[in-house]
Design a protein around this motif. Structure first.
Motif, short mmCIF file in Angstrom:
data_model
loop_
_atom_site.label_atom_id
_atom_site.label_comp_id
_atom_site.label_asym_id
_atom_site.label_seq_id
_atom_site.Cartn_x
_atom_site.Cartn_y
_atom_site.Cartn_z
N ILE A 41 54.96 80.30 52.24
CA ILE A 41 57.16 80.54 52.30
C ILE A 41 57.76 79.23 51.30
O ILE A 41 59.25 79.56 50.90
CB ILE A 41 56.93 79.57 53.30
CG1 ILE A 41 56.56 80.53 54.48
CG2 ILE A 41 58.15 79.24 54.36
CD1 ILE A 41 56.12 79.64 55.54
N LYS A 42 56.88 78.70 50.48
CA LYS A 42 57.52 77.99 49.51
C LYS A 42 56.49 77.06 48.33
O LYS A 42 55.40 76.43 48.91
CB LYS A 42 58.34 76.30 50.42
CG LYS A 42 59.57 76.20 48.60
CD LYS A 42 60.86 75.18 50.18
CE LYS A 42 61.74 74.31 49.03
NZ LYS A 42 62.44 74.03 49.83
N MET A 43 57.00 77.27 47.18
CA MET A 43 56.17 76.88 46.14
C MET A 43 55.92 75.22 46.32
O MET A 43 55.16 75.19 45.92
CB MET A 43 56.61 77.16 45.27
CG MET A 43 55.77 77.60 43.79
SD MET A 43 56.56 77.82 41.65
CE MET A 43 57.83 76.93 41.59
N ASN A 44 56.71 74.51 46.39
CA ASN A 44 56.48 73.31 46.75
C ASN A 44 55.04 72.69 47.32
O ASN A 44 54.44 71.76 47.32
CB ASN A 44 57.26 72.54 46.55
CG ASN A 44 58.03 72.31 48.25
OD1 ASN A 44 57.27 73.46 48.94
ND2 ASN A 44 59.22 71.52 48.43
N VAL A 45 54.80 73.79 47.91
CA VAL A 45 53.44 73.22 48.95
C VAL A 45 52.71 73.01 48.08
O VAL A 45 50.95 72.78 48.23
CB VAL A 45 53.25 74.70 50.13
CG1 VAL A 45 51.29 74.21 49.91
CG2 VAL A 45 54.32 74.37 50.53
N LEU A 46 52.06 73.42 46.55
CA LEU A 46 51.42 73.99 45.21
C LEU A 46 51.20 71.71 45.18
O LEU A 46 49.31 71.96 44.67
CB LEU A 46 51.65 74.03 44.34
CG LEU A 46 51.45 75.52 44.34
CD1 LEU A 46 52.21 76.38 43.01
CD2 LEU A 46 50.23 76.23 43.94
N LEU A 47 52.24 71.87 45.15
CA LEU A 47 51.90 69.25 45.21
C LEU A 47 50.53 68.79 46.13
O LEU A 47 49.87 68.58 45.83
CB LEU A 47 53.58 69.22 45.44
CG LEU A 47 54.22 69.14 44.84
CD1 LEU A 47 55.58 69.10 45.11
CD2 LEU A 47 53.74 68.67 43.37
N PHE A 48 50.71 69.67 47.03
CA PHE A 48 49.55 69.31 48.40
C PHE A 48 48.11 70.20 47.59
O PHE A 48 47.57 69.19 47.88
CB PHE A 48 49.48 69.99 49.18
CG PHE A 48 50.95 69.21 50.07
CD1 PHE A 48 50.49 67.81 51.01
CD2 PHE A 48 52.24 69.45 50.19
CE1 PHE A 48 51.62 67.32 51.29
CE2 PHE A 48 53.26 68.70 50.95
CZ PHE A 48 53.04 68.12 51.06
N PHE A 49 48.20 70.51 46.49
CA PHE A 49 46.70 71.09 46.26
C PHE A 49 45.90 70.80 45.53
O PHE A 49 44.32 70.68 46.00
CB PHE A 49 47.14 72.69 44.83
CG PHE A 49 45.93 73.75 45.00
CD1 PHE A 49 44.70 73.87 46.13
CD2 PHE A 49 45.30 73.22 43.66
CE1 PHE A 49 43.77 74.72 45.15
CE2 PHE A 49 44.06 73.98 43.54
CZ PHE A 49 43.16 74.33 43.84
N PRO A 50 46.06 69.70 44.70
CA PRO A 50 45.05 68.15 44.18
C PRO A 50 43.59 67.99 45.33
O PRO A 50 42.14 67.62 45.14
CB PRO A 50 45.84 67.92 43.57
CG PRO A 50 46.95 68.38 43.39
CD PRO A 50 47.28 68.83 44.09
N ALA A 51 44.94 67.29 46.12
CA ALA A 51 44.38 66.22 47.76
C ALA A 51 43.30 68.23 48.70
O ALA A 51 42.10 67.54 48.73
CB ALA A 51 45.01 66.02 48.63
N PHE A 52 43.85 69.12 48.58
CA PHE A 52 43.29 69.55 49.64
C PHE A 52 42.11 70.56 48.93
O PHE A 52 40.74 70.56 49.08
CB PHE A 52 44.47 70.83 49.68
CG PHE A 52 44.17 72.82 50.04
CD1 PHE A 52 43.16 72.73 52.17
CD2 PHE A 52 43.60 73.16 49.76
CE1 PHE A 52 43.54 73.68 51.96
CE2 PHE A 52 43.36 74.87 50.17
CZ PHE A 52 42.98 74.78 51.48
N GLY A 53 42.44 70.40 47.54
CA GLY A 53 40.80 71.50 47.10
C GLY A 53 40.29 70.18 46.97
O GLY A 53 38.38 70.74 47.11
#
Length: 309
Positions: free
Chosen positions: A202-214
């Motif tokens: 839906i929105k690319m800025n969700v990539l900012l959460f990826f480090p913690a998610f990964g």
């Protein structure tokens, strides 16, 4: 005898009154401070939020910023266009991934081509309540947070505006992302990856959460299972984008995940104190990116890694 009886009755009433107020004070204290009463307080807040959103929709003027452009962008898709370069609205080209297109295409039909804005506002009010419910579930999972904290989550004028007065796509992205966090707390890893991928679509800025998610996936599942779950996330992105990838793949990636895109100075809130020339410069963007990486590294080695040891 009558005077004595009357006196006893007055004492009895006074004692009942004191007992009532004492119980009321205890109840209020529990509703504010006892984690065991968390969902009693949360339920009251959600009911209040439902009424508040109805009042906002009825009596506060809708703010047109992106809704009309969203409708113009998805109307091109609904009319058969699959080249992302050619999907655009009054505010410019379509710059969001495929999940955005599908969600706002549904909204396009539910709101009669975007004309019935109030119907859209009520849909976003329901989305707001769902998001608040999920956030409450996240807070409740600590089992230590006092219920009064939930009140502060509901006092934001800006969040109410973003949901029911502006109808931004951030609302759907964050609803999926918070649901992803909730799934992770309950150790439902595949579901969390699916929800994260939907949010990212839906929105690319969700990539900012990826480090913690990964990192959470890696520390919880190990390398191979983490790779499998991340592969699932990528597959979902590809499947959602297939109608565009099959015909104009370069066009899709150039727009949906355009890392060189410059944010319009007019709409910034946090950086309004800067001159526009500085705000749109590549140097400023590089500084922000390096700062973000530096903070992530700090948390990784000084906080997250130590907690997970």
């Amino acid at each position: 005898m009558e005077l004595k009886t009357q006196g006893k009755n007055e004492i009895s009433r006074a004692e009942i009154s004191k007992s009532f107020y004492r119980k009321l004070i205890i109840l209020v204290n529990k509703l504010f401070f006892d984690p065991l009463f968390f969902w009693y307080t949360a339920s009251c807040i959600l009911i209040g939020e439902a009424l508040l959103n109805i009042l906002i929709i009825k009596y506060v003027s809708y703010t047109e910023i992106d809704w009309k452009a969203y409708m113009q962008e998805v109307s091109g898709f609904l009319n058969g266009e699959r080249d992302y370069i050619k999907l655009h609205g009054d505010t410019g080209p379509l710059v969001y991934p495929a999940g955005f297109v599908y969600i706002y295409s549904v909204l396009y039909y539910f709101t009669s081509g975007g004309v019935n804005i109030q119907r859209g506002q009520f849909i976003f009010a329901i989305l707001y309540l769902w998001t608040q419910y999920v956030v409450f579930k996240i807070y409740q999972s600590s089992r230590k947070i006092p219920p009064y904290v939930l009140i502060f989550l509901s006092l934001s004028k800006r969040i109410h505006s973003i949901y029911v007065l502006r109808l931004f796509n951030d609302c759907f992205a964050m609803a999926f992302l918070y649901s992803c966090i909730w799934a992770m707390i309950n150790r439902k890893w595949k579901l969390s990856c699916i929800l994260y991928s939907f949010s990212l679509s839906i929105k690319m800025n969700v990539l900012l959460f990826f480090p913690a998610f990964g990192l959470i996936l890696f520390k919880s599942l190990g390398a191979w299972k983490t790779l499998f779950n991340l592969l699932l996330t990528i597959i979902i992105q590809i499947v959602l984008a297939l109608p565009f990838l099959m015909e104009y793949p370069k066009s899709y990636f150039a727009r949906a995940f355009e890392f060189s895109r410059v944010f319009i100075y007019k709409w910034t809130v946090n950086w309004k104190f800067l001159d526009e020339e500085i705000f749109i410069s590549r140097n400023f963007a590089s500084i922000l990116l390096l700062g973000h990486v530096f903070v992530l590294m700090g948390f990784l080695f000084k906080r997250w890694y130590l907690i997970m040891e």
